[in-house]
Design a protein around this motif. Structure first.
Motif, mmCIF file in Angstrom:
data_model
loop_
_atom_site.group_PDB
_atom_site.id
_atom_site.type_symbol
_atom_site.label_atom_id
_atom_site.label_comp_id
_atom_site.label_asym_id
_atom_site.label_seq_id
_atom_site.Cartn_x
_atom_site.Cartn_y
_atom_site.Cartn_z
ATOM 1 N N HIS A 189 5.014 6.552 3.122
ATOM 2 C CA HIS A 189 4.722 7.222 4.389
ATOM 3 C C HIS A 189 3.254 7.635 4.459
ATOM 4 O O HIS A 189 2.627 7.555 5.526
ATOM 5 C CB HIS A 189 5.618 8.453 4.548
ATOM 6 C CG HIS A 189 7.012 8.150 5.003
ATOM 7 N ND1 HIS A 189 7.306 7.735 6.285
ATOM 8 C CD2 HIS A 189 8.194 8.173 4.344
ATOM 9 C CE1 HIS A 189 8.608 7.541 6.402
ATOM 10 N NE2 HIS A 189 9.171 7.801 5.231
ATOM 11 N N VAL B 226 1.209 4.634 5.416
ATOM 12 C CA VAL B 226 1.400 4.309 6.832
ATOM 13 C C VAL B 226 0.624 5.284 7.719
ATOM 14 O O VAL B 226 -0.057 4.878 8.675
ATOM 15 C CB VAL B 226 2.906 4.329 7.192
ATOM 16 C CG1 VAL B 226 3.102 4.194 8.700
ATOM 17 C CG2 VAL B 226 3.637 3.205 6.473
ATOM 18 N N HIS C 296 -2.531 4.488 10.348
ATOM 19 C CA HIS C 296 -2.594 4.864 11.767
ATOM 20 C C HIS C 296 -3.901 5.585 12.080
ATOM 21 O O HIS C 296 -4.555 5.307 13.099
ATOM 22 C CB HIS C 296 -1.410 5.762 12.119
ATOM 23 C CG HIS C 296 -0.092 5.062 12.048
ATOM 24 N ND1 HIS C 296 1.116 5.737 12.103
ATOM 25 C CD2 HIS C 296 0.231 3.746 11.926
ATOM 26 C CE1 HIS C 296 2.106 4.865 12.018
ATOM 27 N NE2 HIS C 296 1.598 3.657 11.904
ATOM 28 N N SER D 22 -4.289 -3.471 13.430
ATOM 29 C CA SER D 22 -3.489 -3.269 12.223
ATOM 30 C C SER D 22 -4.363 -3.477 11.004
ATOM 31 O O SER D 22 -5.425 -4.111 11.078
ATOM 32 C CB SER D 22 -2.295 -4.236 12.191
ATOM 33 O OG SER D 22 -2.748 -5.579 12.136
ATOM 34 N N GLU E 141 5.729 -3.083 9.121
ATOM 35 C CA GLU E 141 5.498 -2.288 10.337
ATOM 36 C C GLU E 141 4.687 -3.072 11.360
ATOM 37 O O GLU E 141 5.000 -3.059 12.552
ATOM 38 C CB GLU E 141 4.766 -0.987 9.988
ATOM 39 C CG GLU E 141 4.627 -0.080 11.218
ATOM 40 C CD GLU E 141 3.633 1.043 11.000
ATOM 41 O OE1 GLU E 141 3.826 2.118 11.574
ATOM 42 O OE2 GLU E 141 2.645 0.815 10.280
ATOM 43 N N ASN E 142 3.662 -3.779 10.881
ATOM 44 C CA ASN E 142 2.789 -4.510 11.799
ATOM 45 C C ASN E 142 3.508 -5.642 12.521
ATOM 46 O O ASN E 142 3.093 -6.051 13.612
ATOM 47 C CB ASN E 142 1.584 -5.075 11.031
ATOM 48 C CG ASN E 142 0.690 -3.981 10.480
ATOM 49 O OD1 ASN E 142 0.689 -2.864 10.973
ATOM 50 N ND2 ASN E 142 -0.061 -4.300 9.438
ATOM 51 N N PRO F 217 7.254 -0.958 16.437
ATOM 52 C CA PRO F 217 6.716 -0.309 15.235
ATOM 53 C C PRO F 217 6.975 1.191 15.180
ATOM 54 O O PRO F 217 6.998 1.770 14.095
ATOM 55 C CB PRO F 217 5.207 -0.602 15.331
ATOM 56 C CG PRO F 217 5.089 -1.778 16.242
ATOM 57 C CD PRO F 217 6.211 -1.659 17.208
ATOM 58 N N GLU F 218 7.165 1.812 16.342
ATOM 59 C CA GLU F 218 7.399 3.260 16.368
ATOM 60 C C GLU F 218 8.709 3.644 15.681
ATOM 61 O O GLU F 218 8.921 4.811 15.327
ATOM 62 C CB GLU F 218 7.379 3.781 17.811
ATOM 63 C CG GLU F 218 8.514 3.300 18.700
ATOM 64 C CD GLU F 218 8.267 1.933 19.323
ATOM 65 O OE1 GLU F 218 9.115 1.486 20.130
ATOM 66 O OE2 GLU F 218 7.240 1.307 18.997
ATOM 67 N N PHE G 267 9.608 2.516 12.786
ATOM 68 C CA PHE G 267 9.473 2.287 11.350
ATOM 69 C C PHE G 267 9.476 3.585 10.560
ATOM 70 O O PHE G 267 10.165 3.705 9.550
ATOM 71 C CB PHE G 267 8.182 1.515 11.069
ATOM 72 C CG PHE G 267 8.022 1.110 9.627
ATOM 73 C CD1 PHE G 267 8.778 0.085 9.091
ATOM 74 C CD2 PHE G 267 7.119 1.754 8.801
ATOM 75 C CE1 PHE G 267 8.642 -0.300 7.766
ATOM 76 C CE2 PHE G 267 6.964 1.377 7.479
ATOM 77 C CZ PHE G 267 7.733 0.349 6.966
ATOM 78 N N GLY G 268 8.701 4.577 11.012
ATOM 79 C CA GLY G 268 8.597 5.849 10.302
ATOM 80 C C GLY G 268 9.621 6.857 10.793
ATOM 81 O O GLY G 268 10.630 6.516 11.407
ATOM 82 N N LEU H 243 12.053 2.675 7.437
ATOM 83 C CA LEU H 243 11.596 2.853 6.058
ATOM 84 C C LEU H 243 12.530 3.776 5.278
ATOM 85 O O LEU H 243 12.964 3.444 4.166
ATOM 86 C CB LEU H 243 10.169 3.408 6.054
ATOM 87 C CG LEU H 243 9.540 3.644 4.671
ATOM 88 C CD1 LEU H 243 9.551 2.373 3.843
ATOM 89 C CD2 LEU H 243 8.114 4.169 4.820
#
Length: 392
Positions: free
Chosen positions: A13, A16, A20, A30, A181-182, A187-188, A190-191, A197
């Motif tokens: 995390h 990631v 960002h 990315s 993620e890319n 992608p939002e 993913f976290g 994840l």
């Protein structure tokens, strides 16, 4: 295992989040792992900017070492399991080196596949085999399982460094986090607490912990380097599981190999002038690397020691050390960590940049992770190399 998994997940995390921040800072769409460290250094404290290219090369070096290390482990794994199956029918079968040569011959066509999209259906098939194999393994583990009190709850402290390397090897998937993620459609998702994840790592950690716990109860301390090597050697059902996982690992080899080739080949292809020599040269290059990997695997044919060495020496740096360092550099390069520090003209005051701006909680957290990883890196690598020397 759970503690190491949680720390590794937190570091994923962290990487990631830093990606960002740096994408927003530079306007990039990315970044991959190596680019994150490069950009963090390039836009961070001025004294560190000269090391941006070195930082990228260090990450790529660890990635190459780790991915090729996985490939070495895969060769030993496949050869060991096939040898066990063949040995049941032909007790006078040849040494493991012969099986590793056969595995190399089977791998050469695989490493010549230049597009991962070709491997997609085979990867899906491998996932199905994985589920089937795990169901068979667990149904065996829970049959006539001994009482928890029948096994020592705590092992010798001397075994901890070796275990650390093995555990990190198992949970280190940080090099694939940013590419995943890319390439996501959303992608939002993913976290976050309920993101892809966390969900993926929770399932993985549950499976690793269950295999370790029930496997230890079932087999005790006298075990082989892989759960499949501890299954009954004279029953067709469990021999089929070994062959299933050989197929799974064989298919997975191309993915691990592809990651390293993607890093190395662009830096090498300029030696070949024409377009036709590019293609031929790449095939020769891929086959040569496969032979080199085979040589390393043949030199250390002990699966458990190979896993521990690669985990401690390379995976620890990628999973723990570098994410903590990257976050410190990224935050140190932020012009302001709060809106109160904005200058009147809307620009950030450059003079207040630096490590002194980082909240103490982040400093303490990253320092603790870095020291924990450094301790595991030093002791795990030393213990693994010492055990390898003792074996020889």
């Amino acid at each position: 295992m759970l503690a190491i998994g949680c720390i590794a997940l937190h570091c994923m995390h962290t990487l990631v989040d830093c990606s960002h921040i740096l994408c927003k800072r530079t306007g990039s769409m990315s970044l991959d792992y190596a680019e994150v460290l490069e950009v963090a250094l390039k836009t961070g404290p001025e004294k560190l900017r000269r090391y941006s290219r070195l930082g990228k090369n260090i990450v790529n070096g660890f990635l190459i070492f780790t991915q090729f290390g996985f490939c070495c482990v895969y060769i030993v794994f496949i050869a060991s399991n096939i040898k066990e199956v063949i040995h049941q029918f032909h007790p006078g079968d040849p040494s493991i080196i012969v099986y590793e040569v056969i595995v190399l011959a089977a791998i050469i066509p695989l490493v010549c596949v230049r597009s991962l999209s070709i491997m997609a259906p085979f990867s899906a098939f491998a996932n199905v085999l994985t589920v089937i194999g795990m169901v068979i393994i667990f149904q065996y583990l829970i049959q006539d399982i001994p009482s928890v009190s029948s096994r020592p709850a705590i092992s010798s402290v001397d075994n901890m460094p070796m275990f650390f390397g093995t555990a990190i090897f198992a949970v280190e998937g940080i090099s694939l986090v940013l590419p995943l993620e890319n390439n996501m459609k959303r992608p939002e998702e993913f976290g976050g607490w309920t993101g892809v994840l966390n969900l993926g790592m929770t399932i993985v950690m549950a499976m690793y912990t269950a295999v370790g716990f029930y496997g230890y109860l079932k087999f005790g301390e006298d075990v082989e380097g892989s759960i499949t090597l501890n299954l009954p050697k004279d029953q067709w059902l469990y021999m089929s599981v070994k062959l299933m996982f050989c197929v799974i690992i064989y298919i997975s080899y191309s993915i691990q190999f592809y990651v390293a080739i993607k890093i190395i080949w662009p830096k090498t292809r300029h030696f070949f002038k024409s377009k036709s020599s590019h293609t031929k040269g790449e095939y020769v290059f891929r086959i040569t690397l496969a032979v080199v990997i085979f040589g390393i695997a043949a030199g250390i044919p002990h699966l458990d020691l190979l896993i521990s060495l690669i985990g401690a020496a390379a995976s620890t740096a990628l999973a723990l050390l570098l994410p903590a360092f990257i976050q410190m550099i990224t935050l140190a390069g932020e012009p302001s960590l709060s809106s109160d520090d904005d200058s009147e003209d809307g620009e950030m005051d450059a003079e207040v940049q630096g490590f002194s701006r980082i909240p103490k909680a982040y400093i303490i957290k990253n320092l603790a992770i870095f020291l924990f990883g450094l301790l595991g890196w030093v002791t795990g690598t030393y213990s693994s190399l010492k055990a390898i020397v003792q074996v020889f």
